[in-house]
Scaffold this motif. Structure first.
Motif, PDB file in Angstrom:
ATOM      1  N   TYR A  12     -13.128 -10.579   3.434  1.00  0.00           N
ATOM      2  CA  TYR A  12     -14.062 -11.310   4.287  1.00  0.00           C
ATOM      3  C   TYR A  12     -13.760 -12.803   4.186  1.00  0.00           C
ATOM      4  O   TYR A  12     -13.393 -13.309   3.126  1.00  0.00           O
ATOM      5  CB  TYR A  12     -15.507 -11.016   3.880  1.00  0.00           C
ATOM      6  N   THR A  13     -13.930 -13.494   5.310  1.00  0.00           N
ATOM      7  CA  THR A  13     -13.549 -14.906   5.371  1.00  0.00           C
ATOM      8  C   THR A  13     -14.749 -15.837   5.307  1.00  0.00           C
ATOM      9  O   THR A  13     -14.585 -17.054   5.343  1.00  0.00           O
ATOM     10  CB  THR A  13     -12.769 -15.169   6.670  1.00  0.00           C
ATOM     11  N   SER A  14     -15.957 -15.265   5.243  1.00  0.00           N
ATOM     12  CA  SER A  14     -17.152 -16.099   5.209  1.00  0.00           C
ATOM     13  C   SER A  14     -18.159 -15.487   4.234  1.00  0.00           C
ATOM     14  O   SER A  14     -17.948 -14.374   3.727  1.00  0.00           O
ATOM     15  CB  SER A  14     -17.753 -16.199   6.612  1.00  0.00           C
ATOM     16  N   THR A  15     -19.238 -16.204   3.962  1.00  0.00           N
ATOM     17  CA  THR A  15     -20.286 -15.705   3.060  1.00  0.00           C
ATOM     18  C   THR A  15     -21.647 -15.996   3.670  1.00  0.00           C
ATOM     19  O   THR A  15     -21.789 -16.882   4.529  1.00  0.00           O
ATOM     20  CB  THR A  15     -20.212 -16.370   1.670  1.00  0.00           C
ATOM     21  N   THR A 150     -20.857 -11.440  10.521  1.00  0.00           N
ATOM     22  CA  THR A 150     -21.135 -12.743   9.918  1.00  0.00           C
ATOM     23  C   THR A 150     -20.142 -13.032   8.792  1.00  0.00           C
ATOM     24  O   THR A 150     -19.699 -14.173   8.606  1.00  0.00           O
ATOM     25  CB  THR A 150     -22.571 -12.778   9.368  1.00  0.00           C
ATOM     26  N   ASN A 152     -17.174 -11.728   8.683  1.00  0.00           N
ATOM     27  CA  ASN A 152     -15.831 -11.732   9.275  1.00  0.00           C
ATOM     28  C   ASN A 152     -15.939 -12.156  10.742  1.00  0.00           C
ATOM     29  O   ASN A 152     -15.878 -11.325  11.655  1.00  0.00           O
ATOM     30  CB  ASN A 152     -15.207 -10.332   9.159  1.00  0.00           C
TER      31      ASN A 152
END
Length: 367
Positions: A12-15, A150, A152
């Protein structure tokens, strides 16, 4: 076409720490019935359904990331969720949600990182005899996919909806037909492009105007608990003496509907749909153990519809799920005549005179 492995995220690229989403998902009514399944919720035969519009489940998913202060009973290695139905805790629903989370965890590896509150309600009356597993699992899958998107943000819409349908199927097979589209196919069918056992797809071929905004009035013959669960019913097809012929028939009837949807031939549509409904019940009556899921009033309604159709030439027909309630299907342009017929002749066979008016919808909607 996506495979199951395509739905396992690499990273995943976001948190996100906390938030909420809300989706509604409709029920659906199969025209060609899915009855019998293999491991991992794979259908033994393809099916096609009309997506409904008014009978739906609305689910709000709230989530917050676990931290070191999380109680030991809710450790990071466990699923952690509260379940509310119409605003009140619903403990007896929790085992089904737990099983769903276990099935989809490999595809949604963030599930153990959060505590979830799942708050769900139906637009149709509780114990109305309308199956809510399809709409409920579809709505939950849409919420989880919103959270994954959210995490990704590069996710495509095509991937989003097909994975949502794939996940919904793992909760309830027919739920995969409640995600997106008005006419939805689930199961491999050689001459339907993109069809898959893994998820539902929008019917890709031409659909005649006759079937646009088709109506479904659901006559509530028996609002009691199902005599036999869908899981048990599907399992009875494993050693059924007529199973293989039934599976072949489903492919044949889906083939017929391809040309029927294109031509708008309502007479042929009626033949396929009513035959499919009766075949579903015939499979239950000839299984071991055997069940009769219709009630006397179900048969009264069927005979009244046949008589009315013969006398008026109005293209109205019935279909059935695995229960006693009757779905009355008809084009929008004869709505007034059919609703008057229902009032005059069919309401008397409904429990407490209850019925629900619905029509074709287009799938899940974000709130």
């Amino acid at each position: 076409m996506f495979t199951a492995n395509d739905f396992i995220p690499k990273k995943y690229t976001s948190t996100i720490e906390q938030g909420n989403f809300e989706w509604s998902a409709p029920s659906n009514i199969a025209l060609v019935k899915y009855w019998g399944k293999k491991d991992n919720q794979i259908p033994a035969n393809p099916s096609v359904s009309f997506t409904l519009n008014n009978c739906k489940t609305i689910t709000k998913l709230s989530f917050s990331k676990k931290n070191t202060s999380t109680p030991l009973s809710e450790t990071k290695d466990d699923f952690s969720f509260d379940l509310l139905f119409e605003g009140k805790p619903k403990e007896d629903f929790k085992p089904k949600i737990q099983k769903f989370l276990e099935r989809v965890f490999v595809y949604l590896p963030f599930l153990k990182d959060y505590h979830f509150t799942i708050d769900t309600q139906n637009t149709f009356p509780h114990s109305s005899g309308i199956a809510s597993s399809a709409s409920g699992m579809a709505a939950l899958a849409m919420n989880f996919m919103s959270l994954e998107k959210t995490l990704n943000p590069e996710m495509t819409d095509d991937y989003f909806f097909q994975k949502a349908s794939f996940l919904a199927r793992l909760g309830s097979g027919s739920a995969c037909r409640s995600v997106k589209g008005s006419v939805v196919v689930w199961g491999n069918q050689a001459n339907i492009k993109g069809s898959s056992d893994l998820f539902g797809v929008e019917f890709p071929n031409t659909i005649h105007e006759n079937f646009k905004n088709f109506q479904d009035t659901i006559l509530l013959v028996d609002k009691g608990e199902k005599q036999v669960s869908s899981t048990v019913g599907h399992d009875l097809m494993h050693d059924h003496p007529y199973a293989e012929r039934r599976f072949a028939q489903a492919h044949e009837n889906l083939d017929k509907l391809i040309s029927i949807f294109e031509s708008g031939d309502l007479d042929e549509f009626i033949k396929v749909v009513e035959s499919e409904a009766l075949t579903l019940h015939a499979m239950m009556m000839t299984s071991m153990p055997y069940f009769i899921l219709m009630k006397p009033n179900t048969l009264q309604i069927i005979n009244a519809i046949w008589k009315f159709r013969a006398e008026t030439k109005i293209p109205v027909c019935f279909t059935l799920d695995a229960g006693a309630n009757v779905h009355v299907l008809y084009p929008e342009n004869v709505r007034e005549e059919i609703l008057q017929f229902i009032q005059d002749e069919l309401v008397v066979f409904c429990q407490n005179g209850q019925y629900l008016c619905d029509e074709i919808g287009s799938g899940s909607i974000a709130s």
